[in-house]
Design a protein around this motif. Structure first.
Motif, PDB file in Angstrom:
ATOM      1  N   GLU A  71      -7.389  11.994  10.179  1.00  0.00           N
ATOM      2  CA  GLU A  71      -8.562  11.993  12.039  1.00  0.00           C
ATOM      3  C   GLU A  71      -9.219  13.101  12.036  1.00  0.00           C
ATOM      4  N   ARG A  72      -8.404  14.031  12.703  1.00  0.00           N
ATOM      5  CA  ARG A  72      -9.298  15.258  12.855  1.00  0.00           C
ATOM      6  C   ARG A  72      -8.719  16.267  11.874  1.00  0.00           C
ATOM      7  N   ARG A 101      -3.765  26.955   1.498  1.00  0.00           N
ATOM      8  CA  ARG A 101      -4.110  28.116   0.806  1.00  0.00           C
ATOM      9  C   ARG A 101      -5.343  27.650   0.755  1.00  0.00           C
ATOM     10  N   LEU A 102      -6.271  26.568   0.914  1.00  0.00           N
ATOM     11  CA  LEU A 102      -7.705  26.137   0.958  1.00  0.00           C
ATOM     12  C   LEU A 102      -7.838  26.656   1.970  1.00  0.00           C
ATOM     13  N   GLY A 103      -7.412  26.452   3.557  1.00  0.00           N
ATOM     14  CA  GLY A 103      -7.765  27.456   4.856  1.00  0.00           C
ATOM     15  C   GLY A 103      -8.304  28.865   4.746  1.00  0.00           C
ATOM     16  N   GLU A 104      -6.995  29.093   4.442  1.00  0.00           N
ATOM     17  CA  GLU A 104      -6.608  30.199   3.927  1.00  0.00           C
ATOM     18  C   GLU A 104      -8.279  31.323   3.277  1.00  0.00           C
ATOM     19  N   ALA A 105      -8.340  30.251   2.472  1.00  0.00           N
ATOM     20  CA  ALA A 105      -9.790  30.858   1.222  1.00  0.00           C
ATOM     21  C   ALA A 105     -11.242  30.584   1.666  1.00  0.00           C
ATOM     22  N   LEU A 106     -11.224  29.804   2.320  1.00  0.00           N
ATOM     23  CA  LEU A 106     -11.663  29.815   3.375  1.00  0.00           C
ATOM     24  C   LEU A 106     -12.635  30.632   4.407  1.00  0.00           C
ATOM     25  N   ALA A 107     -10.985  30.920   5.540  1.00  0.00           N
ATOM     26  CA  ALA A 107     -11.466  32.346   6.290  1.00  0.00           C
ATOM     27  C   ALA A 107     -12.227  33.655   5.620  1.00  0.00           C
ATOM     28  N   SER A 108     -11.198  33.545   4.484  1.00  0.00           N
ATOM     29  CA  SER A 108     -11.285  34.708   3.959  1.00  0.00           C
ATOM     30  C   SER A 108     -13.178  35.076   3.740  1.00  0.00           C
ATOM     31  N   PRO A 162       0.757  -1.308  -0.231  1.00  0.00           N
ATOM     32  CA  PRO A 162      -0.109  -0.024  -0.207  1.00  0.00           C
ATOM     33  C   PRO A 162       0.779   1.432   0.100  1.00  0.00           C
ATOM     34  N   LYS A 163       0.007   2.274  -0.971  1.00  0.00           N
ATOM     35  CA  LYS A 163       1.464   3.543  -1.031  1.00  0.00           C
ATOM     36  C   LYS A 163       1.261   3.931   0.684  1.00  0.00           C
ATOM     37  N   PRO A 164       2.344   4.634   0.791  1.00  0.00           N
ATOM     38  CA  PRO A 164       2.098   4.745   2.293  1.00  0.00           C
ATOM     39  C   PRO A 164       1.266   6.437   2.823  1.00  0.00           C
ATOM     40  N   PRO A 165       0.505   6.940   3.925  1.00  0.00           N
ATOM     41  CA  PRO A 165      -0.350   8.072   3.634  1.00  0.00           C
ATOM     42  C   PRO A 165       1.124   9.580   3.825  1.00  0.00           C
ATOM     43  N   ARG A 166       0.615  10.240   3.312  1.00  0.00           N
ATOM     44  CA  ARG A 166       0.742  11.548   3.658  1.00  0.00           C
ATOM     45  C   ARG A 166       0.916  12.226   4.671  1.00  0.00           C
ATOM     46  N   PHE A 167       0.342  11.843   5.251  1.00  0.00           N
ATOM     47  CA  PHE A 167      -0.075  12.673   6.726  1.00  0.00           C
ATOM     48  C   PHE A 167      -0.158  11.553   7.794  1.00  0.00           C
ATOM     49  N   ALA A 168       0.336  12.088   8.840  1.00  0.00           N
ATOM     50  CA  ALA A 168      -0.154  11.301  10.592  1.00  0.00           C
ATOM     51  C   ALA A 168      -1.130  10.967   9.948  1.00  0.00           C
ATOM     52  N   TYR A 184     -12.469  28.292  11.692  1.00  0.00           N
ATOM     53  CA  TYR A 184     -10.856  28.376  11.779  1.00  0.00           C
ATOM     54  C   TYR A 184     -10.306  26.946  12.396  1.00  0.00           C
ATOM     55  N   ASN A 185     -11.329  26.233  13.253  1.00  0.00           N
ATOM     56  CA  ASN A 185     -10.356  25.012  13.464  1.00  0.00           C
ATOM     57  C   ASN A 185     -10.232  24.211  12.383  1.00  0.00           C
ATOM     58  N   LEU A 186     -10.505  24.181  11.052  1.00  0.00           N
ATOM     59  CA  LEU A 186     -10.203  23.650   9.948  1.00  0.00           C
ATOM     60  C   LEU A 186      -8.455  24.149   9.985  1.00  0.00           C
ATOM     61  N   TYR A 187      -8.845  25.364  10.188  1.00  0.00           N
ATOM     62  CA  TYR A 187      -7.482  26.022   9.378  1.00  0.00           C
ATOM     63  C   TYR A 187      -6.456  26.225   9.950  1.00  0.00           C
ATOM     64  N   ALA A 188      -7.116  25.658  11.641  1.00  0.00           N
ATOM     65  CA  ALA A 188      -5.384  25.550  12.530  1.00  0.00           C
ATOM     66  C   ALA A 188      -4.937  24.041  12.002  1.00  0.00           C
ATOM     67  N   ILE A 189      -6.104  22.741  11.883  1.00  0.00           N
ATOM     68  CA  ILE A 189      -5.225  21.719  11.867  1.00  0.00           C
ATOM     69  C   ILE A 189      -4.570  21.686  10.290  1.00  0.00           C
ATOM     70  N   ALA A 190      -5.020  22.858   8.885  1.00  0.00           N
ATOM     71  CA  ALA A 190      -4.436  23.055   8.103  1.00  0.00           C
ATOM     72  C   ALA A 190      -2.732  23.527   7.752  1.00  0.00           C
ATOM     73  N   LEU A 191      -2.181  24.151   9.536  1.00  0.00           N
ATOM     74  CA  LEU A 191      -1.617  24.908   9.644  1.00  0.00           C
ATOM     75  C   LEU A 191      -0.163  23.678  10.076  1.00  0.00           C
ATOM     76  N   GLU A 192      -0.873  22.975  10.834  1.00  0.00           N
ATOM     77  CA  GLU A 192      -0.021  21.494  11.346  1.00  0.00           C
ATOM     78  C   GLU A 192       0.211  20.497   9.853  1.00  0.00           C
ATOM     79  N   THR A 193      -0.512  21.413   9.064  1.00  0.00           N
ATOM     80  CA  THR A 193      -0.020  20.081   7.924  1.00  0.00           C
ATOM     81  C   THR A 193       1.262  20.406   7.377  1.00  0.00           C
ATOM     82  N   ALA A 194       1.439  22.004   7.166  1.00  0.00           N
ATOM     83  CA  ALA A 194       2.053  22.722   6.942  1.00  0.00           C
ATOM     84  C   ALA A 194       2.797  22.029   5.531  1.00  0.00           C
TER      85      ALA A 194
END
Length: 249
Positions: free
Chosen positions: A44-45, A88-95, A33-39, A72-82
């Protein structure tokens, strides 16, 4: 058919041996299987935050709105993904969410938010194979919608198309109410669909009437066959029909 000489068979086996060995060597890699890109926990979060945002968006017409904190909760998780696409999606949603404070948010903005939030419900979350492409697409759409001004003159063509389709939905609603017992599922589904279509075109009166109808159906879900409830729903349908007919005069 004549028997194949042993010498020819041996030569064939010898010629195929390297190919068979190479095939056997790559099979484990194909099955791996292809290794996951994220933890996994981070994904899950993300999925949970997307579900929360979707619910908040569906319930945004109540007395309180949880859309902004959900974004903003979703945006905070987007920041963690780096991850650039996530950010970009998180910032666009917030705007775009900030524009909801406008007295009458542009229809393109509502449509862009609805489409983006619906797409975020993918069960694979960040690991969806098309996530990056979709994130870039909806980020651009949200950015354009948030930057756009108010839509000016209404389109009579769109209004007429809405009226034509709304009249068909009215027939479905009448048939569902006339059934024995009344079809609560069709009544609710068509009323909410009509409300959403009216909202997209900023026909606020029809939107509120359709939601009022849906609320009445939900409130009397187990009593739809009672004469008083039927009469109330019939009156609401008449009001809805009058409103739809008034859209295009």
């Amino acid at each position: 058919m004549a028997d194949i000489p042993e010498d020819d068979l041996a030569e064939s086996r010898a010629a195929l041996a390297p190919l068979l060995e190479a095939t056997a060597a790559i099979l484990p890699w194909l099955a791996k299987p292809k290794p996951p890109r994220f933890a996994p926990r981070l994904n899950e979060r993300w999925i949970s935050a997307c579900q929360r945002l979707h619910q908040a968006w569906q319930e945004r017409h109540g007395h309180t709105s949880d859309v902004r904190p959900a974004v903003y909760n979703l945006y905070a998780i987007a920041l963690e993904t780096a991850d650039a696409d996530c950010l970009r999606l998180g910032e666009a949603l917030a705007s775009a969410t900030d524009r909801l404070d406008d007295e009458t948010p542009p229809v393109r903005l509502i449509a862009a938010l609805s489409a983006s939030i619906e797409t975020l419900r993918e069960p694979d979350g960040l690991e969806h194979e098309a996530f990056g492409e979709r994130a870039r697409h909806f980020a651009a759409r949200l950015e354009n919608a948030a930057a756009a001004g108010e839509i000016g003159e209404r389109s009579t063509v769109l209004d007429q198309l809405f009226v034509d389709e709304a009249r068909e939905q009215l027939e479905l609603l009448r048939d569902a109410l006339a059934a024995l017992p009344p079809d609560a599922y069709v009544l609710t589904t068509e009323a909410l669909k009509l409300a959403q279509q009216a909202e997209t075109l900023e026909i606020w009166g029809i939107m509120h009437l359709a939601r009022q109808l849906a609320d009445c159906i939900t409130r009397h879900g187990s009593e739809l066959d009672q004469p008083a409830v039927r009469a109330e729903l019939t009156d609401l349908l008449r009001g809805l029909e009058a409103g739809i007919n008034a859209v295009v005069i």
